[in-house]
Design a protein around this motif. Structure first.
Motif, short mmCIF file in Angstrom:
data_model
loop_
_atom_site.label_atom_id
_atom_site.label_comp_id
_atom_site.label_asym_id
_atom_site.label_seq_id
_atom_site.Cartn_x
_atom_site.Cartn_y
_atom_site.Cartn_z
N TRP A 203 -28.42 -24.78 -36.17
CA TRP A 203 -29.07 -24.69 -37.48
C TRP A 203 -29.55 -26.07 -37.92
N ASN A 204 -30.76 -26.10 -38.46
CA ASN A 204 -31.32 -27.34 -38.97
C ASN A 204 -32.08 -27.05 -40.27
N PRO A 205 -31.47 -27.40 -41.42
CA PRO A 205 -30.19 -28.10 -41.57
C PRO A 205 -29.00 -27.14 -41.43
N GLU A 206 -27.84 -27.71 -41.15
CA GLU A 206 -26.61 -26.93 -41.05
C GLU A 206 -26.34 -26.26 -42.40
N ASP A 207 -26.04 -24.98 -42.37
CA ASP A 207 -25.76 -24.19 -43.59
C ASP A 207 -26.95 -24.11 -44.53
N LYS A 395 -37.39 -20.40 -38.65
CA LYS A 395 -37.83 -21.79 -38.67
C LYS A 395 -36.66 -22.76 -38.78
N MET A 396 -35.49 -22.24 -39.14
CA MET A 396 -34.33 -23.10 -39.37
C MET A 396 -33.39 -23.18 -38.17
N VAL A 397 -33.70 -22.42 -37.11
CA VAL A 397 -32.81 -22.42 -35.95
C VAL A 397 -33.52 -22.93 -34.71
N GLU A 398 -32.74 -23.58 -33.87
CA GLU A 398 -33.22 -24.02 -32.56
C GLU A 398 -32.38 -23.30 -31.51
N VAL A 399 -33.05 -22.72 -30.54
CA VAL A 399 -32.33 -21.97 -29.51
C VAL A 399 -33.15 -21.93 -28.24
N ASP A 400 -32.47 -22.06 -27.10
CA ASP A 400 -33.13 -21.92 -25.80
C ASP A 400 -33.03 -20.46 -25.38
N ILE A 401 -34.11 -19.74 -25.50
CA ILE A 401 -34.09 -18.29 -25.27
C ILE A 401 -34.10 -17.98 -23.78
N PRO A 402 -33.12 -17.22 -23.29
CA PRO A 402 -33.09 -16.85 -21.88
C PRO A 402 -34.28 -15.96 -21.51
N PRO A 403 -34.83 -16.11 -20.33
CA PRO A 403 -35.98 -15.30 -19.91
C PRO A 403 -35.71 -13.80 -19.99
N SER A 404 -34.49 -13.39 -19.60
CA SER A 404 -34.19 -11.95 -19.61
C SER A 404 -34.17 -11.40 -21.03
N LEU A 405 -33.70 -12.20 -21.98
CA LEU A 405 -33.69 -11.77 -23.38
C LEU A 405 -35.10 -11.66 -23.92
N PHE A 406 -35.93 -12.64 -23.58
CA PHE A 406 -37.34 -12.61 -24.01
C PHE A 406 -38.04 -11.38 -23.46
N ASN A 451 -44.75 -14.39 -31.32
CA ASN A 451 -44.18 -13.34 -32.15
C ASN A 451 -42.83 -12.88 -31.61
N ILE A 452 -42.75 -12.66 -30.29
CA ILE A 452 -41.50 -12.21 -29.67
C ILE A 452 -40.42 -13.27 -29.86
N THR A 453 -40.78 -14.53 -29.66
CA THR A 453 -39.83 -15.62 -29.82
C THR A 453 -39.28 -15.67 -31.23
N ASN A 454 -40.15 -15.51 -32.23
CA ASN A 454 -39.72 -15.54 -33.63
C ASN A 454 -38.77 -14.39 -33.95
N ILE A 455 -39.06 -13.21 -33.41
CA ILE A 455 -38.20 -12.05 -33.65
C ILE A 455 -36.81 -12.28 -33.07
N ILE A 456 -36.77 -12.83 -31.86
CA ILE A 456 -35.47 -13.12 -31.23
C ILE A 456 -34.70 -14.14 -32.06
N LYS A 457 -35.37 -15.18 -32.51
CA LYS A 457 -34.70 -16.20 -33.32
C LYS A 457 -34.19 -15.62 -34.63
N GLN A 458 -34.97 -14.72 -35.23
CA GLN A 458 -34.52 -14.05 -36.46
C GLN A 458 -33.26 -13.23 -36.20
N ASN A 459 -33.29 -12.44 -35.13
CA ASN A 459 -32.15 -11.58 -34.81
C ASN A 459 -30.90 -12.40 -34.52
N LEU A 460 -31.06 -13.49 -33.76
CA LEU A 460 -29.92 -14.33 -33.45
C LEU A 460 -29.37 -15.00 -34.70
N ALA A 461 -30.27 -15.44 -35.58
CA ALA A 461 -29.85 -16.08 -36.83
C ALA A 461 -29.06 -15.11 -37.71
#
Length: 529
Positions: A203-207, A395-406, A451-461
């Motif tokens: 998370w950036n920023p944390e919390d 926009k607040m999270v950083e994550v390395d998305i695995p290819p299989s998840l994408f 779009n797919i990347t953003n959806i994954i980041k939203q779900n993970l967040a």
């Protein structure tokens, strides 16, 4: 010859990694198909500036403990080197010692002895090894031994990623032919595994999610008062009849049937190419809906009479939806084929019942419509707020998305889109086959990457917030929703997986709980566009 197991892990779709490796049985063919790729694994285009060094470790030959992850004891330990890869992927380089290979070879030979029917020998009785190999075939024995080695060692090799590996992401990248060659010369075996693991969220920023400041833009059509007035006007117009205008030109409130053509204006003021997207024959133009066509179009043709043609220059606005027309100067030709005015009944209590059944006065009609649109406005605002919050989260999270998840998320989106197209257009078998082709799916994944990347980041967040804040869902609520979903499947005679339905319900309820929690703590401001 012994059967082989494909080592998989629990549900990938919701990032619920396996807590153990206890694979179901598969044939050797299934095993090889599910784990081997004939070319090196490819990664997402995203690049990383930092690489972590490889870490060697010893995979214990002993059976697993309470979790039952690995139950087959090996005669010697494996040497496994773990190397982090981009996009939450791990490479495991496995060295199988000769003791393990020899033990697997002996098992395979015992299995062949049980099954082989060799002339001159009773079934199940000992057969000299050289005769058995000659009968079965040296290459067949070698292949079966390698398969046995993989079956027995793979769960041990994967022990370091147990609980983190994602389903359907485990792949042996070493070619089977390469294993055969190395096994023949060294009497030991080496192979590489690539596996996607549950990504770490930063998370950036944390919390920062705890006190969101959200500005939500609302379309004017969502405004309840405006929408209620428009609906009243629409219903009132439906009661009237269109009559031909004979003694005047076009004015606000009329309906005209127009033939429209347009061409570009070149720098030397000459007429250029036609603009097909701006042309229309028999176009029904309701002057009260002028904002739904070109801006200021009404002002350019006001006063036009039936049978008359007007020619005028027009510059497409910079905000025009069709990008290649933004700022383009054009020459429009508009011919009025027919011109009508509406003969409307007076808007009073006498027409109330006709406008809205059950209402006896116009005031009652207005109030009923307003209440209906107030409810819709509130729903629309809540949805818009949810979308604005989710937009901030990714926009607040950083994550390395695995290819299989994408790929899994992208295929789900494409499948849903395909179902919608099929429902709207009733595609034939050939069209459906074309849209379902690997190329069509690949193109969709590339075009929708952001779009797919953003959806994954939203779900993970959302999932991370649910765990961080120790949010809870009432069990009865889950049970009720699962029952409702299953009833819906049964009503439409559709197959379903109850466990999968439960996971989906759990996800939806968790998401709703998180959004509710966030909105209670967020500063949300609504503004009109």
């Amino acid at each position: 010859m012994e059967s082989f197991c494909a080592t998989t892990v629990q549900t990938f779709f919701h990032l619920k990694p396996s807590s153990s490796f206890s694979p179901p049985s598969y044939s050797a063919v299934s095993f090889l198909k599910s784990h081997f790729k004939q070319s090196p694994l490819t990664h997402s285009s995203r690049q990383f500036s930092r690489r972590t060094n490889s870490t060697p470790f010893v995979a214990s030959a002993a059976p697993a403990t309470a979790d039952g992850a690995v139950s087959d004891k090996l005669p010697a330990d494996l040497i496994v080197t773990e190397t982090p890869e981009p996009n939450s992927r791990v490479k495991l380089s496995v060295e199988v010692p000769a003791e393990v290979c020899e033990d697997c070879y002996r098992r395979v030979m015992r299995e062949f002895t049980k099954q082989a029917k060799i002339p001159g020998f009773r079934p199940g009785k000992n057969v000299p090894e050289s005769i058995l190999i000659s009968y079965i075939g040296k290459e067949t024995v070698k292949g079966a031994t390698i398969e046995s080695i993989l079956k027995r060692t793979l769960p041990h090799a994967l022990s370091s990623v147990s609980g983190k590996a994602l389903e359907d992401s485990i792949r042996i990248s070493t070619k089977f032919s390469e294993m055969e060659s190395s096994f023949s010369s060294m009497k030991s075996l080496r192979y590489d595994i690539f596996v996607d693991v549950a990504p770490e969220l930063i998370w950036n920023p944390e919390d920062g999610y705890k006190n969101l400041k959200v500005v939500v833009e609302i379309d004017k059509e969502i405004d309840a008062q405006t929408a209620a007035e428009q609906e009243l006007r629409r219903r009132h117009k439906a009661l009237g009849a269109l009559k031909i205008v004979v003694d005047r030109g076009l004015q606000l409130g009329d309906v005209a049937i127009l033939d429209i053509s347009a061409a570009t204006i070149e720098q030397d003021e000459s007429t250029g190419k036609s603009i097909p997207s701006a042309e229309s024959k028999g176009f029904r133009f309701d002057t009260e809906d002028e904002d739904k066509v070109l801006p200021d179009f009404m002002n350019s043709i006001v006063g036009i009479k039936r049978g008359e043609t007007k020619i005028f220059p027009y510059t497409f606005p910079d905000t025009w939806e069709q990008e290649d027309l933004r700022g383009v100067r054009a020459l429009f030709t508009v011919e009025c084929k027919e011109l009508f005015f509406r003969d409307l009944p007076e808007l009073n209590d006498a027409t109330a019942e006709k406008i809205l059944a059950g209402c006896s006065t116009i005031e009652e009609v207005k109030e009923t419509l307003l209440q209906k649109f107030l409810e819709l406005e509130q729903t629309a605002k809540e949805q818009a707020a949810d979308n604005a919050i989710l937009d901030q989260l990714h926009k607040m999270v950083e994550v390395d998305i695995p290819p299989s998840l994408f790929e899994e998320q992208g295929r789900q989106l494409y499948g849903a889109q395909l179902l919608q197209i099929q429902a709207n257009m009733k595609l034939n078998e050939k069209q459906l086959e074309a849209l379902s082709s690997p190329k069509a799916v690949k193109d969709f994944l590339e075009n929708q990457r952001e779009n797919i990347t953003n959806i994954i980041k939203q779900n993970l967040a959302v999932g991370d917030i649910f765990k961080r804040e120790n949010l809870q869902i009432v069990t009865d609520e889950i049970v009720k929703e699962v029952e409702n979903s299953i009833d819906e499947f049964k009503r439409h005679n559709q197959e379903y997986d109850e466990e999968r339905v439960r996971e989906q319900v759990q996800e939806v309820l968790e998401g709703a709980k998180v959004l509710e929690w966030l909105k209670e703590r967020a500063d949300i401001q609504f503004i009109n566009k």
